[in-house]
Every structure is written in structure tokens, then in C-alpha cells.
Design an enzyme around this catalytic site. Structure first.
Site, PDB file in Angstrom:
ATOM      1  CB  SER A 175      -0.913   0.077   1.211  1.00 16.46           C
ATOM      2  OG  SER A 175      -1.701   1.219   1.361  1.00 16.46           O
ATOM      3  CE1 TYR A 188      -3.674  -2.787   5.121  1.00 14.41           C
ATOM      4  CE2 TYR A 188      -2.831  -0.473   4.596  1.00 14.41           C
ATOM      5  CZ  TYR A 188      -3.524  -1.843   4.132  1.00 14.41           C
ATOM      6  OH  TYR A 188      -3.219  -2.017   2.819  1.00 14.41           O
TER       7      TYR A 188
END
Length: 302
Positions: A175, A188
């Protein structure tokens, strides 16, 4: 010895110019895509979201076999049936990549039932969408075990055979938050930054390993249930990516043997700005774009 060092100093910048020019030409002229017809692909988190789209994309591009891993059998079974209807052999195994022993045992079962895996796609991930002080300790550990350590275990399980065959590819669906973190998703962002470092080190370590390479994909917010509810200030300027787009570009990156892929290309500008702007300016960018508060409305799947 002196002449040897002088020669290296002269050759090195010429090599850099050549490699940059070669990359520039590659952006303009279409490159030949790698044939996938002999490849066996394993996708973690393959039951839904980007994982399901990756399975479809690999099937459309003619891979020999597809193996799906995940924690929810219902989703895995549905995706497996869909891929089989497309004419591609597909198998699924229930496996939690955060569990080291389970990964090694399931990898052994895959080799016995399906054969050698030549493309490993580490896609499985979780997000809890809370601040550090609001996060449960077990939830924080879960993110690190699945998003980061899971890639250690899967890679250790399948890479040795790839090296023996001199044929293999490790893919990480990461990501852009690995390079530019946001509040409200500390578990995350941390896990993805760790996974990025893992892949960067692995990619460099494979330079002298013929036939085996790696690809790291860093997409912007993608419209899956995982980040449902996440809102930026200008959605028309920064629309979420479609899972189909991420899957298509990822498989193309594998076929082109591309080491790093940022999606969309404008994320490259973000990385450059982060490298040259002072912290105060970066903070204003977060406030202006809405990323500072984007997780306040988070309702995604954990």
C-alpha cells in the site's frame, strides 16, 4: 588499483545514464509480456477483494493452475468455482498466513496436491482502523502477524524450490501507506512499512539468483470492503482505485518483471514531495487533502 577505481568511477555514471534511458524508452514503446501458460500461482487472501480479482486476471492470462489461500472457506470456495468455470484449474486451502506452522503444513499439502508454485502473491492483509491507544493489543499483534510476518513464512515456504528451479516470482500487494502513513490506521501503516522493507531487501537479495525475481505493488486507496467508509476531502480528484485495475496492473508488472509499481502514477509525486518538503508543509497537505481525518468514518472489514 588506482586505475581500477578510476575506471569504475567513469563507467558507473555511464551505466546510470544507459539504465535511465532504457527505462524511459520502456515507458514509450510496448514491451513483450512474459508468457504465463506454464506458471502455477498461489494467492493469499484470494477469496475476495483484490485477491479474487487477481485470480480472475491470472486465469484470463492463461496460467496453468491457481491456488487460493484464505481464512474464510465460503469465499474461497466461491472464487474457486468461478475460476474453474473460466477453464483454469483452481484449488483452495484454508490457511491463516499469520500462523507459521499452519503456513508450512499447508505449503507441503499444496506441493503434494498441485505441484511447485512458481508465482507467489502475498495479498492477505487486515486493518483495524484505530489509534494506538484505542487498539487492542491482540488486534495489533494480528496485523503484524498477517500483514508482515505472514510474508516471511510464505516466502520461506516456497522460495527455496523456486531457486532450485530457477523459475519464480514473489509478489507483494502492499500500500502507498507504507511510504506515507495516515492517522487512525497505525497497525496497518506500520505493518505495510515493514513489509515494504522486507520486499526491498528480498528484491536486492535476488539480483544474483537467475530466473527468480520480485514485484512490490503500492496502490492508493482501493474500493473494497476492507477500507469501507474511508473518506478523503476531494473524492473526484483522488478517486479510489478499482480492484480490477489493481489486479490488471499487478499481473502486467509480473509479466514485465517490474520491481516496483505505484498506483496511480501520481503517487510518485507524493513520494517526491515527501522527500523535499518540510514536515510542516506535509502536515498541511494531509489537512488539505483530508487524509488527516479520512479514517474517522472507517467502517471496513477487520
Amino acid at each position: 588499483m588506482v586505475w581500477k577505481w578510476l575506471g569504475a568511477l567513469v563507467v558507473f555514471p555511464l551505466q546510470m545514464i544507459y539504465l535511465v534511458a532504457k527505462a524511459a524508452v520502456g515507458l514509450v514503446l510496448p514491451a513483450k509480456l512474459r508468457d504465463l501458460s506454464r506458471e502455477n500461482v498461489l494467492i493469499t487472501g484470494g477469496g475476495r477483494g483484490i485477491g479474487r480479482q487477481l485470480a480472475r486476471e491470472f486465469a484470463e492470462r492463461g496460467v496453468r493452475k491457481i491456488v487460493l489461500w484464505g481464512r474464510t472457506e465460503k469465499c474461497l470456495k466461491e472464487t474457486t468455482e468461478e475460476i474453474r468455470q473460466m477453464g483454469t484449474e483452481c484449488h483452495y486451502f484454508v490457511c491463516d498466513v499469520g500462523n507459521r506452522e499452519e503456513v508450512y503444513q499447508t505449503a507441503k499439502a499444496v506441493r503434494e496436491k498441485v505441484g511447485d508454485i512458481t508465482i507467489l502473491v502475498n495479498n492477505a492483509a487486515v486493518v483495524h482502523g484505530k489509534s494506538l491507544m484505542d487498539s487492542d493489543d491482540d488486534a495489533l499483534l494480528k496485523s503484524q502477524h498477517i500483514n508482515t510476518l505472514g510474508q516471511f513464512w510464505t516466502t520461506k515456504a516456497f522460495l527455496p524450490r523456486m531457486l532450485e528451479l530457477q523459475n519464480g516470482h514473489i509478489v507483494c500487494l502492499n500500500s502507498v501507506l507504507a511510504l506515507s502513513a495516515i492517522p487512525g490506521a497505525i497497525d496497518y501503516c506500520t505493518s505495510k512499512a515493514s513489509a515494504f522493507a522486507f520486499m526491498e531487501s528480498l528484491t536486492l537479495g535476488l539480483l544474483d539468483c537467475p530466473g527468480v525475481s520480485a514485484t512490490t505493488v503500492l496502490p492508493f486507496h482501493t474500493s473494497t470492503e476492507m477500507f469501507q467508509g474511508m473518506r478523503v476531502r476531494f473524492p473526484n480528484l483522488f478517486p479510489p482505485l478499482k480492484p480490477e485495475t489493481v489486479a490488471r496492473r499487478t499481473v502486467e508488472a509480473v509479466q514485465l518483471n517490474q520491481a516496483l509499481l505505484l498506483l496511480p502514477w501520481t503517487m510518485n509525486i507524493l513520494i517526491i514531495l515527501k522527500s523535499i518538503l518540510p514536515q510542516a508543509a506535509l502536515e498541511e497537505i494531509h489537512r488539505f487533502s483530508g487524509t488527516y481525518t479520512c479514517m474517522n468514518t472507517f467502517k471496513g472489514r477487520t
